[in-house]
Design a protein around this motif. Structure first.
Motif, short mmCIF file in Angstrom:
data_model
loop_
_atom_site.label_atom_id
_atom_site.label_comp_id
_atom_site.label_asym_id
_atom_site.label_seq_id
_atom_site.Cartn_x
_atom_site.Cartn_y
_atom_site.Cartn_z
N HIS A 154 0.81 -1.22 0.00
CA HIS A 154 0.00 0.00 0.00
C HIS A 154 0.84 1.28 0.00
O HIS A 154 0.30 2.37 -0.02
CB HIS A 154 -0.90 0.02 1.24
N ASN A 155 2.16 1.14 0.09
CA ASN A 155 3.00 2.33 0.22
C ASN A 155 2.92 3.21 -1.02
O ASN A 155 2.57 2.77 -2.12
CB ASN A 155 4.45 1.94 0.46
N GLU A 156 3.30 4.47 -0.83
CA GLU A 156 3.35 5.41 -1.94
C GLU A 156 4.26 4.91 -3.04
O GLU A 156 4.02 5.14 -4.22
CB GLU A 156 3.82 6.78 -1.42
N ASP A 157 5.33 4.20 -2.68
CA ASP A 157 6.25 3.68 -3.69
C ASP A 157 5.57 2.68 -4.61
O ASP A 157 6.01 2.46 -5.74
CB ASP A 157 7.45 3.01 -3.01
N TYR A 158 4.50 2.03 -4.12
CA TYR A 158 3.82 1.01 -4.90
C TYR A 158 2.49 1.52 -5.45
O TYR A 158 1.63 0.74 -5.78
CB TYR A 158 3.59 -0.24 -4.04
N HIS A 159 2.32 2.83 -5.47
CA HIS A 159 1.04 3.38 -5.92
C HIS A 159 0.71 2.88 -7.32
O HIS A 159 1.59 2.74 -8.17
CB HIS A 159 1.11 4.90 -5.91
N TYR A 160 -0.59 2.63 -7.57
CA TYR A 160 -0.97 1.96 -8.82
C TYR A 160 -0.60 2.76 -10.06
O TYR A 160 -0.41 2.21 -11.13
CB TYR A 160 -2.47 1.66 -8.82
N SER A 161 -0.48 4.07 -9.95
CA SER A 161 -0.16 4.87 -11.13
C SER A 161 1.27 4.65 -11.61
O SER A 161 1.63 5.07 -12.70
CB SER A 161 -0.37 6.36 -10.83
N ARG A 162 2.12 3.99 -10.79
CA ARG A 162 3.48 3.71 -11.20
C ARG A 162 3.72 2.23 -11.49
O ARG A 162 4.84 1.83 -11.75
CB ARG A 162 4.46 4.20 -10.13
N PRO A 184 1.98 1.89 -18.42
CA PRO A 184 1.55 1.88 -17.02
C PRO A 184 0.10 1.42 -16.88
O PRO A 184 -0.68 1.49 -17.83
CB PRO A 184 1.71 3.34 -16.59
N PHE A 185 -0.24 0.94 -15.69
CA PHE A 185 -1.58 0.42 -15.47
C PHE A 185 -2.64 1.50 -15.63
O PHE A 185 -3.78 1.21 -15.96
CB PHE A 185 -1.68 -0.19 -14.08
N TYR A 186 -2.31 2.75 -15.34
CA TYR A 186 -3.32 3.79 -15.41
C TYR A 186 -3.53 4.31 -16.83
O TYR A 186 -4.34 5.20 -17.05
CB TYR A 186 -2.97 4.95 -14.47
N LEU A 201 -9.98 -3.96 -10.71
CA LEU A 201 -10.71 -3.46 -9.54
C LEU A 201 -9.95 -3.75 -8.26
O LEU A 201 -9.81 -2.88 -7.39
CB LEU A 201 -12.09 -4.10 -9.48
N GLU A 202 -9.47 -4.98 -8.09
CA GLU A 202 -8.73 -5.32 -6.89
C GLU A 202 -7.44 -4.50 -6.77
O GLU A 202 -7.05 -4.10 -5.68
CB GLU A 202 -8.39 -6.82 -6.89
N LYS A 203 -6.80 -4.25 -7.90
CA LYS A 203 -5.58 -3.44 -7.88
C LYS A 203 -5.88 -2.04 -7.37
O LYS A 203 -5.19 -1.51 -6.49
CB LYS A 203 -4.99 -3.38 -9.28
N LEU A 204 -6.94 -1.42 -7.88
CA LEU A 204 -7.29 -0.07 -7.45
C LEU A 204 -7.66 -0.04 -5.97
O LEU A 204 -7.29 0.88 -5.24
CB LEU A 204 -8.44 0.46 -8.30
N ARG A 205 -8.41 -1.06 -5.54
CA ARG A 205 -8.85 -1.07 -4.14
C ARG A 205 -7.68 -1.24 -3.18
O ARG A 205 -7.72 -0.74 -2.06
CB ARG A 205 -9.86 -2.19 -3.94
#
Length: 501
Positions: A30-38, A55-57, A120-124
């Motif tokens: 959940h850390n900022e380093d692992y944020h989904y936008s990266r 990227p995923f986003y 969905l699970e990734k975003l959550r």
């Protein structure tokens, strides 16, 4: 265009199942380093054989993966928060609307539902929106100031909550271990409030015998009559059939002979991640002794002359056949793992030496009959199992059917340990996938249970307000009020004196 050696998402051996981790995720997820936008989804190879990351986003990843669903490059999901629109669908509502729309391509696709649920699970689990103070820091919460809770992102420079002292929620995959632990507490609360239930039951899907389902499949979408190829329509039919059973049969005391249906708890399970079946417990207005006197649950082979229709249903659905699952046919004078053949008995009574009741069985052909409720068997037209509850058997039911972990599989990978833990996974079948995408629940109960914090406030987990609120000077406390705080802050009026937890 896509490099085939770098799959965008992992599909299991069959297209009807994917892998998802069932346990609480590590804090680092959940850390900022692992944020989904990266996070990177894959790579494109340009004419110069250079790999360009996707990227995923990236909003174009969905039409790139499924050009057959979006042949004109339109209609896929876009996060339009930055546009001046009054309403914007969430990704969950977008997926549900496509599954329910007249165009059948999305619900007939082998892979799109799996992809959209994984997204969905990734975003959550990477959204980093609500954070709570770590347990080891709550005892020193009076020393944690607003300035200590805010830091700057090393990527964007914007204010974020300090991740050294906090963690995000949710911290688990839906229908994972934490989910079922909560349901265990839910049932414990029902038992404390109402005592033991009278019966528990199992309803098994019988797609080969449901003519209505085959008629639906043969007249809709691609008209494929095989239920395993049509999980959308198959689950909706199963759900409607079970809901109708509740509404029109089980809650009608004139038809069931078990009195009023008071409360229930149900959980859906899946046979090898395929066909669905439901386990449930029920609280009835009649006691078990009254139910026995009325012969509500039977385990006999009906008379073919006086009850010909029931005889055919019991013969078709309720006869136990020994196979490898129960250890094969038992030697003469012994029983298989499921307890068959059952003993002869002139009455139904609780056996103090076993976990179950002994049911009335007076002839040889009764010895392999699984206990049933006749009105339910008439309408369900599939295998069922109804039994009276004993104290020891109920404990076994809790651990075997409600709180057990989902099946897991290991993958042979050579990655760091954190990723290995993330890949340790359970299989998610297409039927279960439809339940989650359509917004239905794996577990259902007629009783709502609210869990309230009972530990002292100074050592209680605290949910932290977002940075933009913490930066406002008028904010006195950096934490959201919990249920106990809100209760004690209720208005001082006579009408609230009788409203208690």
């Amino acid at each position: 265009m896509h490099n085939q050696e770098q799959p965008l998402f992992n599909i299991n051996l069959r297209p009807s199942a994917v892998a998802l981790p069932p346990y609480d995720l590590d804090t680092e997820i959940h850390n900022e380093d692992y944020h989904y936008s990266r996070l990177m989804a894959g790579f494109l190879t340009d004419p110069n054989n250079k790999e360009l990351p996707i990227p995923f986003y990236d909003k174009n990843i969905e039409p790139l993966l499924f050009p057959d669903l979006f042949p004109y490059g339109k209609g896929f999901y876009e996060n339009k928060d930055n546009l001046n629109r009054r309403f914007t669908d969430s990704l969950g509502n977008y997926a549900k609307s496509l599954l329910l729309c007249p165009d059948p391509r999305w619900r007939l696709s082998w892979y799109w539902p799996h992809y959209i649920y994984l997204t969905l699970e990734k975003l959550r689990n990477h959204q980093n929106r609500t954070r709570i103070l770590n347990q080891y820091n709550t005892s020193l919460s009076h020393q944690i100031t607003t300035a200590d809770l805010i830091t700057n992102s090393v990527y964007t420079g914007r204010p974020i909550i300090n991740e050294k002292n906090t963690t995000t929620i949710p911290s688990y995959i839906r229908t994972g271990d934490s989910y079922f632990r909560q349901k265990e507490h839910h049932i414990n609360t029902m038992v404390q409030g109402f005592g033991l239930p009278q019966i528990f039951y199992t309803m098994t899907m019988a797609e080969n015998h449901w003519s209505h389902l085959h008629n639906i499949l043969s007249k809709t979408d691609n008209k494929d009559p095989l239920p395993s190829n049509r999980p959308f329509h198959t689950y909706l039919h199963y759900h409607h059939r079970l809901t109708s059973m509740h509404q029109y049969l089980w809650k009608n005391p004139n038809l069931t002979n078990w009195g009023n249906w008071l409360h229930h708890f149900e959980r859906d399970e899946f046979q090898n991640r395929g066909a669905i079946h439901t386990h449930g417990i029920a609280y009835l207005s009649k006691s078990i002794s009254e139910l026995i006197d009325s012969n509500v649950i039977r385990a006999d082979m009906p008379d073919p002359n006086t009850e010909p229709e029931l005889y055919e249903l019991v013969k078709k659905h309720q006869i136990h056949t020994c196979d490898s699952r129960c250890g094969g046919p038992a030697p003469p004078g012994s029983r298989c793992k499921k307890g068959f053949p059952q003993p002869y008995s002139d009455t139904t009574y609780e056996d103090p030496n076993s976990l179950r009741y002994v049911y009335r069985r007076t002839k040889e052909e009764d010895l392999y009959v699984v206990p049933y409720h006749a009105p339910t068997l008439f309408l369900w037209n599939g295998h069922i199992n109804f039994q009276y509850v004993t104290t020891h058997q109920f404990a076994k039911y809790m651990t075997k059917y409600v709180t057990k972990s989902e099946p897991t599989e290991y993958f042979d990978i050579s990655e760091p340990n954190a990723f290995r833990k993330h890949v340790l996974a359970r299989r998610l079948g297409s039927m279960e996938l439809m339940i989650l995408l359509l917004g239905y629940s794996i577990c259902r109960s007629s009783i709502a249970v609210e869990f309230l914090p009972s530990i002292p406030s100074e050592i209680r987990n605290k949910s932290i307000k977002p940075p933009y609120l913490l930066e406002q000077e008028e904010q006195l406390s950096p934490y959201w009020d919990d249920a106990i705080d809100k209760y004690f802050d209720r208005p001082t009026d006579n009408i609230f004196n009788d409203i208690t937890y």
